[in-house]
Design a protein around this motif. Structure first.
Motif, PDB file in Angstrom:
ATOM      1  N   LYS A 153       0.831  -1.213   0.000  1.00 31.78           N
ATOM      2  CA  LYS A 153       0.000   0.000   0.000  1.00 31.78           C
ATOM      3  C   LYS A 153       0.860   1.256   0.000  1.00 31.78           C
ATOM      4  CE  LYS A 153      -2.152  -1.106   3.832  1.00 31.78           C
ATOM      5  NZ  LYS A 153      -1.482  -2.399   4.094  1.00 31.78           N
ATOM      6  N   GLY A 154       1.816   1.309   0.935  1.00 34.16           N
ATOM      7  CA  GLY A 154       2.668   2.494   1.033  1.00 34.16           C
ATOM      8  C   GLY A 154       3.495   2.688  -0.230  1.00 34.16           C
ATOM      9  N   THR A 155       4.028   1.583  -0.744  1.00 36.50           N
ATOM     10  CA  THR A 155       4.858   1.633  -1.959  1.00 36.50           C
ATOM     11  C   THR A 155       4.031   2.171  -3.122  1.00 36.50           C
ATOM     12  OG1 THR A 155       6.116  -0.272  -1.167  1.00 36.50           O
ATOM     13  CG2 THR A 155       6.233   0.196  -3.534  1.00 36.50           C
ATOM     14  N   LEU A 172      -5.917   7.775   0.779  1.00 34.80           N
ATOM     15  CA  LEU A 172      -5.824   7.275   2.149  1.00 34.80           C
ATOM     16  C   LEU A 172      -5.209   5.876   2.155  1.00 34.80           C
ATOM     17  CD1 LEU A 172      -9.302   8.329   3.628  1.00 34.80           C
ATOM     18  CD2 LEU A 172      -7.072   9.398   4.032  1.00 34.80           C
ATOM     19  N   ASP A 173      -4.197   5.687   2.991  1.00 38.19           N
ATOM     20  CA  ASP A 173      -3.476   4.408   3.090  1.00 38.19           C
ATOM     21  C   ASP A 173      -3.539   3.954   4.554  1.00 38.19           C
ATOM     22  OD1 ASP A 173      -1.414   2.575   3.609  1.00 38.19           O
ATOM     23  OD2 ASP A 173       0.187   3.891   2.894  1.00 38.19           O
ATOM     24  N   GLY A 174      -4.318   2.895   4.805  1.00 41.00           N
ATOM     25  CA  GLY A 174      -4.415   2.378   6.180  1.00 41.00           C
ATOM     26  C   GLY A 174      -5.553   2.979   6.972  1.00 41.00           C
ATOM     27  N   GLY A 229      11.467  -8.845   4.624  1.00 41.14           N
ATOM     28  CA  GLY A 229      12.627  -8.146   4.060  1.00 41.14           C
ATOM     29  C   GLY A 229      12.492  -6.633   4.059  1.00 41.14           C
ATOM     30  N   ARG A 230      11.407  -6.130   4.601  1.00 36.84           N
ATOM     31  CA  ARG A 230      11.199  -4.670   4.553  1.00 36.84           C
ATOM     32  C   ARG A 230      12.151  -3.926   5.492  1.00 36.84           C
ATOM     33  NH1 ARG A 230       5.396  -2.387   5.363  1.00 36.84           N
ATOM     34  NH2 ARG A 230       5.447  -3.770   7.178  1.00 36.84           N
ATOM     35  N   ARG A 231      12.678  -2.825   5.027  1.00 40.50           N
ATOM     36  CA  ARG A 231      13.465  -1.914   5.863  1.00 40.50           C
ATOM     37  C   ARG A 231      12.916  -0.513   5.610  1.00 40.50           C
ATOM     38  NH1 ARG A 231      14.371  -6.273   7.044  1.00 40.50           N
ATOM     39  NH2 ARG A 231      16.342  -7.388   7.334  1.00 40.50           N
ATOM     40  N   GLN A 288      14.311  -2.248  10.751  1.00 37.66           N
ATOM     41  CA  GLN A 288      13.134  -3.110  10.622  1.00 37.66           C
ATOM     42  C   GLN A 288      12.066  -2.631  11.608  1.00 37.66           C
ATOM     43  OE1 GLN A 288      14.000  -7.297  11.077  1.00 37.66           O
ATOM     44  NE2 GLN A 288      12.261  -7.787   9.750  1.00 37.66           N
ATOM     45  N   ARG A 289      10.847  -2.456  11.129  1.00 43.29           N
ATOM     46  CA  ARG A 289       9.774  -1.974  12.001  1.00 43.29           C
ATOM     47  C   ARG A 289       9.572  -2.899  13.188  1.00 43.29           C
ATOM     48  NH1 ARG A 289       4.695  -0.423   8.187  1.00 43.29           N
ATOM     49  NH2 ARG A 289       3.583  -1.555   9.819  1.00 43.29           N
ATOM     50  N   ASP A 290       9.307  -2.307  14.376  1.00 48.53           N
ATOM     51  CA  ASP A 290       9.101  -3.112  15.588  1.00 48.53           C
ATOM     52  C   ASP A 290       7.936  -4.092  15.425  1.00 48.53           C
ATOM     53  OD1 ASP A 290      11.110  -1.720  16.766  1.00 48.53           O
ATOM     54  OD2 ASP A 290       9.817  -0.372  17.913  1.00 48.53           O
TER      55      ASP A 290
HETATM   56 MG    MG Z   1       2.438   0.913   4.869  1.00 51.27          MG
END
Ligand code: MG
Ligand code: AP5
Length: 220
Positions: free
Chosen positions: A13-15, A83-85, A126-128, A160-162
């Motif tokens: 979504k963010g991408t 709107l995202d999320g 693998g997201r950073r 890396q997100r918590d």
């Molecule tokens: Mg996102």
């Protein structure tokens, strides 16, 4: 133009929002990014949000709806937004409808990104993301930064997100199925839903999304 982006955690979504917002000349509004900005500034809202986010649960509607409304009232969102999320459950969707109706406005489309669960898990693992701006998103193999651990956009540190731990991701997926997916039927009843596959290269997904929005006449 007013668009809602929906899809499981890690769907992209963010991408996609970054490219779609640019193509459509509307601001990208991500409640997750707004919460993360509050967490890094250590605001009261950030402290509250973090306890829910780290567990993979939704932040209570009372704070989320107010924060989203405040952002949508900013001058750059006058002619539309992506709107995202948000909304992320039926009561948020109803609150959004009420807010828009009060202003004589309505949504143009709800873009639903479909991705199989095993792909979502790979994307999240693998997201950073960038410490300075969580909208700067990378992936160790699918979208590697030029320099390991450094954001290509602003030079910030990548981390890396918590809430991207295996256990929290499991909860987030469950929350998505039980609380967020019902908004798809809510918006289907309004004839707003455009579903696309979010598999394949990022630019192919963007092209598919633009095509689908135009084809279904949601976007002029
Ligand atoms: Mg996102
Ligand atoms: P939020 O930040 O919204 O997280 P999410 O919905 O779980 O979604 P993600 O950000 O994890 O995934 P994404 O779909 O944006 O994927 P991305 O583009 O990064 O929310 C976090 C938390 O905040 C919630 O759990 C909740 O606690 C709280 N919250 C937020 N909004 C709320 C609300 N309205 N109400 C209550 N609480 C709320 O991509 C993922 C990875 O895949 C990246 O590494 C990317 O590079 C890669 N990738 C993207 N596209 C592709 C592709 N086509 N091919 C290969 N890799 C790709």
């Amino acid at each position: 133009m007013r668009i809602v982006l929906v899809g499981p955690p890690g769907a992209g979504k963010g991408t996609q929002a970054a490219f779609l917002a640019q193509n459509l000349s509307i601001p990208h509004i991500s409640t997750g990014d707004l919460f993360r900005a509050n967490i890094s500034k250590q605001t009261e809202l950030g402290k509250l949000a973090k306890s829910y986010m780290d567990a993979g649960n939704l932040v209570p509607d009372e704070v989320t709806i107010g924060m989203a409304k405040d952002r949508m009232e900013q001058p750059d969102a006058e002619n539309g937004f992506l709107l995202d999320g948000f909304p992320r459950n039926v009561s948020q969707a109803e609150a959004l409808d009420e807010t828009l109706q009060a202003e004589g406005m309505q949504l143009d489309a709800v873009l639903d990104l479909e991705v199989p669960e095993e792909e979502v898990v790979k994307r999240i693992a693998g997201r950073r993301i960038c410490r300075q701006d969580s909208a700067h998103v990378f992936h160790v193999s699918y979208k590697a930064p030029k320099q390991d651990g450094v954001c290509d956009v602003c030079g910030g540190e990548l981390y890396q997100r918590d809430d991207d731990s295996e256990e929290t991701v499991r909860t987030r997926l469950e929350v998505y199925h039980t609380q967020t997916e019902p908004i798809i039927d809510y918006y289907k009843a309004q004839g707003l839903v455009v579903t696309i596959s979010a598999l394949g290269k990022v630019e192919d997904v963007t092209a598919r999304a633009m095509e689908a929005l135009k084809r279904e006449d949601h976007v002029a």
